[in-house]
Design an enzyme around this catalytic site. Structure first.
Site, PDB file in Angstrom:
ATOM      1  N   HIS A   1      38.132  30.811  41.498  1.00  0.00           N
ATOM      2  CA  HIS A   1      38.817  31.898  40.805  1.00  0.00           C
ATOM      3  C   HIS A   1      38.119  33.205  41.183  1.00  0.00           C
ATOM      4  CE1 HIS A   1      39.887  34.398  37.289  1.00  0.00           C
ATOM      5  NE2 HIS A   1      40.870  33.557  37.059  1.00  0.00           N
TER       6      HIS A   1
ATOM      7  N   CYS B   1      44.830  34.315  40.482  1.00  0.00           N
ATOM      8  CA  CYS B   1      43.482  34.845  40.702  1.00  0.00           C
ATOM      9  C   CYS B   1      42.693  33.965  41.661  1.00  0.00           C
ATOM     10  CB  CYS B   1      42.702  35.006  39.398  1.00  0.00           C
ATOM     11  SG  CYS B   1      43.434  36.165  38.265  1.00  0.00           S
TER      12      CYS B   1
ATOM     13  N   GLN C   1      37.956  25.689  33.436  1.00  0.00           N
ATOM     14  CA  GLN C   1      39.026  24.682  33.414  1.00  0.00           C
ATOM     15  C   GLN C   1      38.465  23.277  33.225  1.00  0.00           C
ATOM     16  OE1 GLN C   1      42.105  25.577  33.321  1.00  0.00           O
ATOM     17  NE2 GLN C   1      42.004  27.682  34.059  1.00  0.00           N
TER      18      GLN C   1
ATOM     19  N   ASP D   1      31.372  27.053  37.118  1.00  0.00           N
ATOM     20  CA  ASP D   1      32.428  27.747  36.383  1.00  0.00           C
ATOM     21  C   ASP D   1      33.262  26.662  35.702  1.00  0.00           C
ATOM     22  OD1 ASP D   1      34.838  28.777  35.566  1.00  0.00           O
ATOM     23  OD2 ASP D   1      35.268  29.868  37.415  1.00  0.00           O
TER      24      ASP D   1
ATOM     25  N   LYS E   1      40.721  29.256  26.608  1.00  0.00           N
ATOM     26  CA  LYS E   1      41.314  28.144  27.366  1.00  0.00           C
ATOM     27  C   LYS E   1      41.031  26.815  26.670  1.00  0.00           C
ATOM     28  CE  LYS E   1      40.726  30.647  31.695  1.00  0.00           C
ATOM     29  NZ  LYS E   1      42.068  31.083  32.053  1.00  0.00           N
TER      30      LYS E   1
HETATM   31  C1  LIG Z   1      38.481  28.597  36.964  1.00  0.00           C
HETATM   32  C2  LIG Z   1      38.445  29.884  36.195  1.00  0.00           C
HETATM   33  N1  LIG Z   1      37.346  30.656  36.231  1.00  0.00           N
HETATM   34  C3  LIG Z   1      37.262  31.795  35.563  1.00  0.00           C
HETATM   35  C4  LIG Z   1      38.300  32.272  34.816  1.00  0.00           C
HETATM   36  C5  LIG Z   1      38.158  33.589  34.111  1.00  0.00           C
HETATM   37  O1  LIG Z   1      38.184  33.408  32.742  1.00  0.00           O
HETATM   38  P1  LIG Z   1      38.250  34.665  31.757  1.00  0.00           P
HETATM   39  O2  LIG Z   1      39.361  35.519  32.252  1.00  0.00           O
HETATM   40  O3  LIG Z   1      38.514  34.049  30.437  1.00  0.00           O
HETATM   41  O4  LIG Z   1      36.934  35.347  31.839  1.00  0.00           O
HETATM   42  C6  LIG Z   1      39.458  31.529  34.749  1.00  0.00           C
HETATM   43  C7  LIG Z   1      40.611  32.030  33.982  1.00  0.00           C
HETATM   44  O5  LIG Z   1      41.696  32.213  34.440  1.00  0.00           O
HETATM   45  C8  LIG Z   1      39.539  30.308  35.456  1.00  0.00           C
HETATM   46  O6  LIG Z   1      40.645  29.565  35.418  1.00  0.00           O
END
Ligand SMILES: Cc1ncc(COP(=O)(O)O)c(C=O)c1O
Lengths: 160, 415
Positions: free
Chosen positions: B132, B373, B212, B209, B235
């Site tokens: 992401h 993203c 998910q 990270d 999430k």
């Molecule tokens: C794999 C992953 N990493 C990071 C993020 C970023 O999360 P946040 O926007 O809640 O900081 C997301 C959210 O879309 C994600 O799916």
């Protein structure tokens, strides 16, 4: 009763035959080799990128227009309709169309521009997006690119 | 139990869980809402909504600052949530649980506080093509600041990491590894435990990270062995604006603060400032108290349902969705890894994902469209974006059936 079907019928508001036709067979699609003006439009929501080319005559009329890139049906159809419309027009009138389209689609800030008493003709097929706020940007992408191409702004415009 | 029986019993449970989510009880354009966008943000159960409302109504006050009753209550609930989260991911200490605004801030904190002081020109950070943007851009920034270089582990056609390439890239020039647990665009579950082991063999710390990961499987940070684990509240059925950075205490202790302000200090004078101890050193300013308390309620909810049960149900439903969606002529699937969780990306004929999203919405089906993203993933497949259906504990087979009907309508419209 099949409600799903009724709703998909509703979508004809947005996806009118004219839009689908221009999306499937975009006019003036492709790079314009002898362009005098060029600008990119980027829709950060979906990452779509569209490059608009213009060849402007010395008398400031539009001799040729073209575009390339990928986009949804709305943005491609809009670019196709735009290029179809502006070829042969003086750029001052193109500017009026631009203002009128922005106003008609309710783009914030567009009210300040000269009120266009212009007949938008086929461009009215884009009216459907007014009901879909997240899609207005798709319809205006090519117009924004054209506007910045005419302004000769060197940087890509973003609809965000 | 036979498979069929198991699935039916699962479905019965899911019906009960659906009732827990007020947002799912609505119609969109005359259709029952089919919410298939939980990977973007999951709906919140009534217990989370009520806990936050209750706090706002009765207990709201600042934390760690007052001697009065409300401040005690707020502090107790806020710190109680930290304990819940510690237990939830099996962290060794509550000091390892830092409240942030989300995964993004958690990763930026590590990039700036842990990595930046450590890096110099020529050093490498290793990430993957699946990441992401929030697990890419913070590393690019710190590379720019330090002259370090970001290396990228490539993926294969199914959206799986090329582990041989990972081995090749993991040299002693690498100072840090940043890897997603589960890809939000493709659903690939990465072998993070194996990756941590390999990196640790070279003394390289690893951030996972877990945005998910946490909603879909039992996370045990000690078992994974990672040094940092980042995730978001919204999430995992909690409020937006909340998130966690788990970090191993030894590393967190050595790190300078990320932000300065109130609450993160013991003593301030213009001669110098003594920073507070963990975890407060990293929680400058008045935190998102109601959000964190809501996150604690979300943890309670997840535990009452059981991650085992959630994983089993979602895995069954993902199989069902993939099978049904594959039957549609003109469907192209993106992300077909062997080991996947809760996400299917796809395109239909040459209909642009954006158009699919609008048409599906009109039939009550909420999906995500675009690059998710994860632009490098889209570039890999040479597409601008996909349509993505993502699953949560409250989705059922009827949701998938409605998705299929809606996709066929889209096909008709564009035929
Ligand atoms: C794999 C992953 N990493 C990071 C993020 C970023 O999360 P946040 O926007 O809640 O900081 C997301 C959210 O879309 C994600 O799916």
């Amino acid at each position: 009763m099949n409600t799903a079907f009724d709703n998909s019928d509703d979508m004809r508001d947005l996806y009118r035959e004219l839009i689908l036709d221009h999306a499937r067979n975009p006019r003036h699609f492709g790079k314009l080799d002898d362009a005098t003006h060029c600008a990119d439009g980027i829709n950060p929501l979906c990452g779509d990128k569209l490059r608009l080319y213009l060849r402007v005559n010395e008398d400031q009329s539009i001799a040729a227009a073209g575009f390339e890139g990928s986009g949804c049906a709305i943005s491609v159809a809009s670019a196709s309709l735009l290029t179809d419309l502006i070829i042969g027009l003086p750029s001052s009138q193109v500017q009026n169309y631009y203002n009128a389209v922005m106003q008609r689609l309710g783009v914030p800030g567009a009210d300040d521009a000269e009120p266009g008493s212009i007949d938008l003709g086929k461009l009215k097929a884009l009216d459907g997006v007014r009901e879909y706020p997240s899609r207005v940007k798709c319809a205006t992408l090519a117009w924004q690119a054209m506007n910045s191409a005419l302004d000769n702004q060197p940087t890509p415009v973003s609809t965000e | 139990m036979t498979n069929a029986q198991e699935n039916r019993s699962n479905e019965a449970c899911v019906e009960n869980y659906r009732q827990d989510f007020p947002a799912l009880q609505q119609t969109i354009s005359g259709h029952p809402l089919v919410y298939l966008d939980s990977a973007s943000s999951a709906q919140q159960p009534a217990c989370v909504i009520d806990t936050v409302a209750e706090y706002q109504r009765n207990d709201h006050s600042n934390v760690h600052r007052g001697v009065h009753t409300l401040s005690h209550r707020a502090t107790e609930a806020y710190e109680g949530a930290r304990d819940k989260i510690q237990g939830f991911i099996n962290a060794a200490s509550r000091n390892e649980i830092i409240n942030t605004s989300g995964t993004t801030e958690s990763i930026n904190l590590v990039a700036q506080s842990y990595c930046r002081p450590l890096l110099s020109a020529g050093d490498k950070i290793l990430a993957t093509e699946l990441e992401h943007h929030s697990n890419i851009v913070p590393w690019q920034l710190v590379c720019e600041q330090t002259g370090a270089e970001l290396l990228v582990v490539p993926i294969d056609d199914r959206g799986q990491l090329n582990l041989d390439e990972f081995d090749n890239l993991l040299t002693d020039e690498v100072r840090f590894v940043a890897i997603g647990h589960v890809s939000n665009a493709l659903g690939t579950i990465n072998p993070v435990k194996e990756i941590v082991e390999k990196a640790h063999a070279l003394d390289i710390p690893v951030l996972v990270d877990g945005a998910q990961g946490v909603p879909h499987m039992q996370i045990d940070v000690q078992d994974l062995g990672c040094d940092f684990y980042a995730f978001s509240g919204h999430k995992m059925y909690g409020p937006t604006g909340t998130g966690i950075l788990y970090g191993r205490e030894k590393l967190l202790e050595a790190m300078p603060p990320y932000k300065g302000g109130g609450d993160m200090i013991i003593e301030v004078s213009f001669d110098g400032t003594v920073f507070n101890e963990l975890p407060y050193k990293f929680e400058a300013g008045t935190p998102n108290i109601s959000g964190v308390i809501g996150l604690g309620a979300a943890v309670d909810y997840l535990q009452s349902v059981g991650l085992q049960q959630i994983a089993q149900h979602e895995s069954w439903l993902l199989d069902y969705m993939t099978r049904e969606i594959s039957k549609i002529d003109g469907i192209r699937l993106f992300g077909t890894a062997e080991n996947k969780a809760s996400v299917q990306s796809f395109l239909l004929d040459d209909i642009h994902a954006h158009d699919l999203g609008t048409i599906l919405d009109h039939q009550g089906v909420a999906i995500r469209t675009g690059h998710h993203c994860a632009m490098p993933v889209m570039s890999f497949f040479r597409i601008p974006g996909t349509a993505r259906a993502s699953l949560a504990l409250y989705n059922n087979a009827a949701d998938i059936d409605q998705l299929i009907v809606a996709l066929k309508k889209a096909q008709q419209l564009f035929a």
